[in-house]
Scaffold this motif. Structure first.
Motif, mmCIF file in Angstrom:
data_model
loop_
_atom_site.group_PDB
_atom_site.id
_atom_site.type_symbol
_atom_site.label_atom_id
_atom_site.label_comp_id
_atom_site.label_asym_id
_atom_site.label_seq_id
_atom_site.Cartn_x
_atom_site.Cartn_y
_atom_site.Cartn_z
ATOM 1 N N GLN A 15 72.733 46.823 -45.589
ATOM 2 C CA GLN A 15 73.382 45.755 -44.831
ATOM 3 C C GLN A 15 72.893 44.406 -45.375
ATOM 4 O OE1 GLN A 15 75.800 46.145 -42.865
ATOM 5 N NE2 GLN A 15 75.915 43.951 -42.474
ATOM 6 N N ARG A 16 71.540 44.322 -45.482
ATOM 7 C CA ARG A 16 70.967 43.101 -46.087
ATOM 8 C C ARG A 16 69.826 43.552 -47.000
ATOM 9 N NH1 ARG A 16 68.192 37.792 -43.395
ATOM 10 N NH2 ARG A 16 68.091 36.579 -45.333
ATOM 11 N N ARG B 245 83.475 44.532 -48.795
ATOM 12 C CA ARG B 245 82.494 45.479 -49.348
ATOM 13 C C ARG B 245 83.177 46.215 -50.507
ATOM 14 N NH1 ARG B 245 78.813 47.352 -45.110
ATOM 15 N NH2 ARG B 245 79.082 45.965 -43.311
ATOM 16 N N GLY C 264 77.117 45.192 -49.861
ATOM 17 C CA GLY C 264 76.885 46.248 -48.864
ATOM 18 C C GLY C 264 77.909 47.364 -48.985
#
Ligand code: EPZ
Length: 414
Positions: free
Chosen positions: A283-284, A9, A243
């Protein structure tokens, strides 16, 4: 060759460089006067080096140090642009107007087409002819001459960035007023107009037109290049796709509203400061539809990186590319990385997948390359991205800036 191990990330701050597409026309504006032009916050990019090489070849002196470009001289300019330099970079075609305006004649090769489909220059040539230049095509080069350019009103079928810049540059030394109806309003065009005003050719914007008052002899100027909104958008998308949480510093939020809007719809948390923008990726991502459009619409240069984000979104996204006939060089390599994308005409339909997978892919232009970098940062495993010289054309210190954000990126000899 760039090697990326995906999965980290991205976290942290990245300082945005000066805008490539503002620096290039500003450098060519130096051809309009022998007086010194000082440009600050100039990004060290291959395309900027090409522009410096070109104005030197035409007769200018150039000194470039610590992001400051000093350009002067050229009482007499060479009216013939080296074909190799114009073929290397389409923006080189912008020397045509200044050369005709200063020297009364010019020979400039037609710019090479490139991965974005056919890219004619008919609006440029139509506009110069309207200003009184004799324009002919011989052996793939434009031959133009004019005893002087005479201001007039020119209508553009499409708000072309390059054609608007070409006509502002030529109009700066034309007699009287030049009016461009339906001009491009990209921040980089507005900056060129501000620079020409500083040099002595006042530019005024109205609802549907831009007006430049020509001047017999232009002076020099000192000007700072605005932040690169496309670079800033690319790093914000890098934060979103991994993310992570990325803040773009020395950015101009005013130039990024279309992207901020769609990033928010995609589920990212976006925070805007006076000279920074921060994105915290979901997250998505959620699927998002958009179409590219002339400024202030969604910038076509961020379409490929945005498609990379949507390649791993939940659901189906529909993207319409309205600026270029064929800006899809990023699709094939993204398919190799497991994306599910269909192209019909100028419409892309993306079925988001949970995870992309690393692959050996090839960049075909600057922004397609950016899309592949973003996809690789989020993919499982290792990716190898060839054609990375395209990236060096438009992104200053890309690997370094990404590593500072925690990415696992290595530049390797091919
Ligand atoms: C500028 O290119 C940018 N380049 C491009 O960025 C950007 O994608 C584009 O504007 C659109 O925003 C620079 O500023 C150096 P246009 P330009 O003239 O001036 C058609 C990047 O990655 N057209 O607005 O070439 C053309 O084919 C680059 O940094 C004509 O038909 O863009 C295209 O479909 C890629 N006739 C559309 O207009 C003409 O005479 C937009 O072109 C001129 C253009």
């Amino acid at each position: 060759m760039i090697r990326i191990l995906g999965g980290n990330r991205l976290q942290g701050e990245v300082r945005i460089s000066g805008a490539k597409n503002a620096a290039l026309p500003a450098i060519f504006a130096s051809l309009l006067t022998p007086e010194p032009l000082i440009l600050r916050n100039v990004p060290r990019l291959l395309d900027v080096e090409t522009a410096v090489e070109l104005v030197r070849a035409l007769g200018k002196e150039v000194h470039w140090e610590n992001g400051i470009l000093r350009i002067w001289g050229g009482e007499e300019l060479c009216p013939e642009a080296p074909a190799e330099l114009v073929q290397r970079m389409r923006a080189s075609f912008l020397v045509l107007g200044p050369l005709v305006a200063r020297m009364g004649r010019a020979r400039v090769a037609l710019p090479g087409g490139c991965a974005l489909g056919p890219r004619p220059v008919d609006f440029h040539l139509h506009g110069l002819a309207r200003l009184g230049a004799q324009v002919e095509l011989h052996h793939g080069a434009v031959h133009a001459h004019a005893r002087h350019l005479q201001g007039t009103t020119i209508y553009l079928d499409f708000p072309s960035v390059g054609a608007t810049e070409q006509l502002l540059l030529a109009g700066a030394l034309a007699r009287g007023k030049t009016v461009v109806v339906n001009p491009a309003r990209e921040p980089e065009v507005v900056e060129l107009a501000a620079l020409l005003t500083e040099m002595g050719a006042p530019v005024r914007w109205e609802m549907d037109r831009v007006i430049i008052q020509g001047c017999a002899k232009l002076g020099g100027a000192e000007h700072s290049i605005i932040p690169d909104r496309i670079e800033a958008g690319t790093y914000l998308l890098a934060g979103a796709i991994t993310g992570g949480r990325v803040r773009a510093l020395a950015a101009c939020p005013e130039h990024l509203w279309a992207l901020v809007d769609r990033l928010t719809l995609a589920g990212a948390a976006v925070e805007v400061g006076p000279d920074w923008v921060e994105v915290e990726g979901p997250q998505r991502p959620k699927a998002v539809d958009f179409r590219t459009w002339p400024y202030p619409g969604f910038p076509t240069d961020l379409q490929p990186p945005m498609v990379a984000l949507l390649a791993r979104a939940e659901g189906r996204s529909t993207i319409t590319e309205t600026v270029y006939a064929a800006r899809f060089g990023h699709v094939e390599p993204l398919l190799q990385m497991g994306a599910k994308i269909q192209v019909t005409g100028n419409v892309l339909v993306v079925e988001g997948v949970e995870r992309l997978r690393g692959a050996r892919v090839e960049a075909t232009d600057i922004r397609a390359g950016a899309a592949l970098v973003l996809a690789a940062l989020a993919a499982e495993g290792v990716s190898f991205i060839g054609g990375d010289h395209h990236l060096a054309r438009g992104y200053e210190n890309l690997a370094e800036k990404l590593r500072a954000l925690g990415a696992q990126v290595w530049e390797e000899r091919d």
